[in-house]
Design a protein around this motif. Sequence first.
Motif, short mmCIF file in Angstrom:
data_model
loop_
_atom_site.label_atom_id
_atom_site.label_comp_id
_atom_site.label_asym_id
_atom_site.label_seq_id
_atom_site.Cartn_x
_atom_site.Cartn_y
_atom_site.Cartn_z
N UNK A 58 0.10 -0.85 10.71
CA UNK A 58 0.88 0.00 11.15
C UNK A 58 1.39 0.04 12.06
N UNK A 59 1.28 -0.94 12.61
CA UNK A 59 2.39 -1.06 14.18
C UNK A 59 3.20 -0.66 14.60
N UNK A 60 3.38 0.04 15.79
CA UNK A 60 5.60 0.49 15.91
C UNK A 60 5.44 -0.29 17.53
N UNK A 61 6.66 -0.99 17.82
CA UNK A 61 6.13 -1.56 19.34
C UNK A 61 6.75 -0.21 20.00
N UNK A 62 6.60 -0.46 21.28
CA UNK A 62 7.62 0.62 22.18
C UNK A 62 9.03 0.00 22.08
N UNK A 117 9.58 2.82 10.01
CA UNK A 117 9.64 1.49 10.25
C UNK A 117 8.11 1.39 10.38
N UNK A 118 7.12 2.44 10.77
CA UNK A 118 5.90 1.48 10.44
C UNK A 118 5.05 0.15 9.05
N UNK A 119 5.52 0.97 7.93
CA UNK A 119 4.97 0.14 7.19
C UNK A 119 5.70 -1.25 6.58
N UNK A 120 6.57 -0.83 7.33
CA UNK A 120 7.83 -2.37 8.03
C UNK A 120 5.82 -3.54 7.25
N UNK A 121 6.01 -4.88 6.38
CA UNK A 121 4.75 -5.60 6.22
C UNK A 121 3.48 -5.17 6.44
N UNK A 122 3.28 -3.66 6.06
CA UNK A 122 2.64 -3.99 5.74
C UNK A 122 1.74 -3.49 4.45
N UNK A 123 0.83 -3.17 3.97
CA UNK A 123 0.16 -3.24 3.17
C UNK A 123 0.63 -2.09 1.59
N UNK A 124 0.58 -1.87 0.41
CA UNK A 124 1.89 -0.67 0.24
C UNK A 124 0.48 -0.24 0.15
N UNK A 125 -0.93 -0.54 0.16
CA UNK A 125 -1.71 0.57 -0.08
C UNK A 125 -2.48 1.21 1.08
#
Lengths: 253, 500
Positions: free
Chosen positions: B338-342, B474-482
């Motif tokens: 769940x990485x968000x860029x600065x 935004x943090x969920x983008x390209x993350x696994x839904x789990x």
Amino acid sequence: MLSILLARFQQKYRTMAWPAGPAPALPARLAGRPRLDRTACQQCGTCAAACPVGAITCQEGLTLDTGRCLFCRACERACSRQAIQFTQEYRLGAAAREALLVRDAAAAYPPALVEKARAYFGRSLKLRQVSAGGCNACEADTNVLSTVAWDLGRFGIQFVASPRHADGLFITGPVSANMRLALEKTYAAVPDPKIVIACGACAIAGGPYAGHPEVHDGASAVVPVDLFIPGCPPHPLTILDALLRFVGQVPEE
Amino acid sequence: MNFLQIANSTATDLARIPELVFDDFAAELTAAIAAGARLSALFGTPRSAGGAELYAVLAAEAESALFLGRTTVGASYPALTPACPQAHLFERDLAESCGLTPVGHPWCKPLRFLDAARRDPTPGTPPCGVMDFFQIAGDAIHEVAVGPVHAGIIEPGHFRFQCHGETVYHLEISLGYQHRGMERALRGGPTPRSIHYAETLAGDTTIGHTSAYCTICETLSRQRVPARAQALRGIAQELERLANHIGDLGALAGDVGFLPTQAYCGRIRGDALNMTALLCGNRFGRGLLRPGGCTADLSAADVAELARRLTQLRRDCTSAIELLFHSPSVLSRFEETGTLSRETCETIGLVGPAARACGVARDVRHDFPYGIFRFAQLPVCTWESGDVFARAYVRWLEIQKSLAFVAEQLPALPGGATASATAAAPLAANQLAIALVEGWRGEICHAALTDADGRFACYKIYDPSFHNWFGLACALRNQEISDFPLCNKSFNLSYCGHDL
Ligand code: SF4
Ligand code: SF4
């Protein structure tokens, strides 16, 4: 691994002894069940005017509706004759809505036992919680019951994920218009026989939002309620006590 | 800059707020935000002639300055969002609550479903949650819909995921289920109920929101708050932060199956709540704050008892939380999830620990100090990685700072009364009052406009969740839904604080 064991040792065994042993210490300033002194009351209406939610009437004899009450103590401060005083009595839950009305100084707390609940769910009660428009503090202090200190599971009571697995609903919030449909669907999904518990001033009578056109003034507007638990929010001990008396695991005095 | 510079916790005569033509207003606002300012509030009051008067509050943290501006728009106006993404939700609110059309807004959907939120809605009104969700087309794309009723004891909200296999391409969050008419009910106040609205805007942030509400009333009635009450408010606020941060770390541990910390923190959170209850009888601080001060005081014995419990709290939570951060299995789940860029954080205007976890040193207590924080400074805690780990670790750093703050304040409590001795004067007429408070989730902003009779003509509330829900998406983008539960918990946002 060692550090985990060490921490386990430091943190000790913390599940409370109640109801077999003593109840956990309550805060000295807790506002529990109020005690009314009708002989001191002069029916001046000062307390009723101070109450933000219309929980007090005094014209036909001083009466305080703990189902509406936010336990803010404004009435207690307003009355110059100490006709209203909040006590440490945490047993507030009741099976009948009328039993939430306090009229005098009687020490008795209201009965919460429901025969149907004891017969069907006395040893195992699975609840589906539905938040419907409150402030999330009732939820927070319900969640607390599942921590090690309270260990709700030891009574066979558990909050479950699906209404299909549940014996009943545990509702918080006044039932916002925006949650009405979801609440109705969740209720319909619980198999019969089922029970409904309304936790907090919101779910009983609308709480701070009573009368708002955006809410329904409590769960009873949408589903039949079997147990009412007053407070804003109720102390966890008030919630647990009500649940246990409701299913007959703690006897009524 | 033609906006008016003001300080936090002040009221401004409406006549002093510069009125700009819309194009200048939009240009100044966009330029200020591009230069690093952040939109703290943007709201409107409908005009009888149609359209609305718009007010904006900009927070320029670098200069510790707040700026106020206003303009007038017709029933439709060119949307600010395309040039200034931070305006996204504010303009959806304007559309919904003032009936405006921000032309060119890319995402102008209902925010709280106000049309449906009536006991007796107009027949044919779509119910809450029914709207045009963003969809991705393609054979291998599937959609997951969750809520409003979730699996645990949590508030309702609807989440719509666009997935490709396990990977989430997009998450859309649709809220409004908890709407109970707070801003509408505050209009025309203050009434005896107003303070209870403040206390229940978000139940877990009772002290934060009630501080903001009291500040609004106090600045509008020029009421002075005694030093002792300021200190008690500060202590209550940090206890609130402690309880919630400790609870969140426990819940994060639970979400990755690390049961020791989950079990310990669940209990320790209760100990922190009980410290607030020692102050006022209520675990959430209900009834403690009133305009003019606090309703309760601490005796010398209470102070000693609190200090004793604080020491115990520090010991218990240190052992429970260090365990969490020393466990490789936990770290491998927290890191790079769940990485968000600065850059994203700054573009969308995140606040609170979520922003500080992206390396942005943003904290109302430091940037726009109020109350006790004008005298007692708390260091701002940041971490750079922007992931679940950072959001967890910033909480732990803040727990340590709050523990130190309370320990420092207790023996040094100023003497004197806890409530102002003089009765409150009526609220001043034709003012705009602004109060910013650093709640445990981040910046709380209350803005109140008074009418010619000194009543609230408009009362706007911005819980930190209002800014941060989009950050979760935004943090969920390209993350696994789990990983959704873990990411969600790392933000732990308020539904009722957003829905009002
Ligand atoms: S304590 Fe209850 S009855 Fe008394 S004023 Fe407050 S809400 Fe009304
Ligand atoms: S009863 Fe009080 S504490 Fe419970 S949800 Fe309603 S406002 Fe919140």
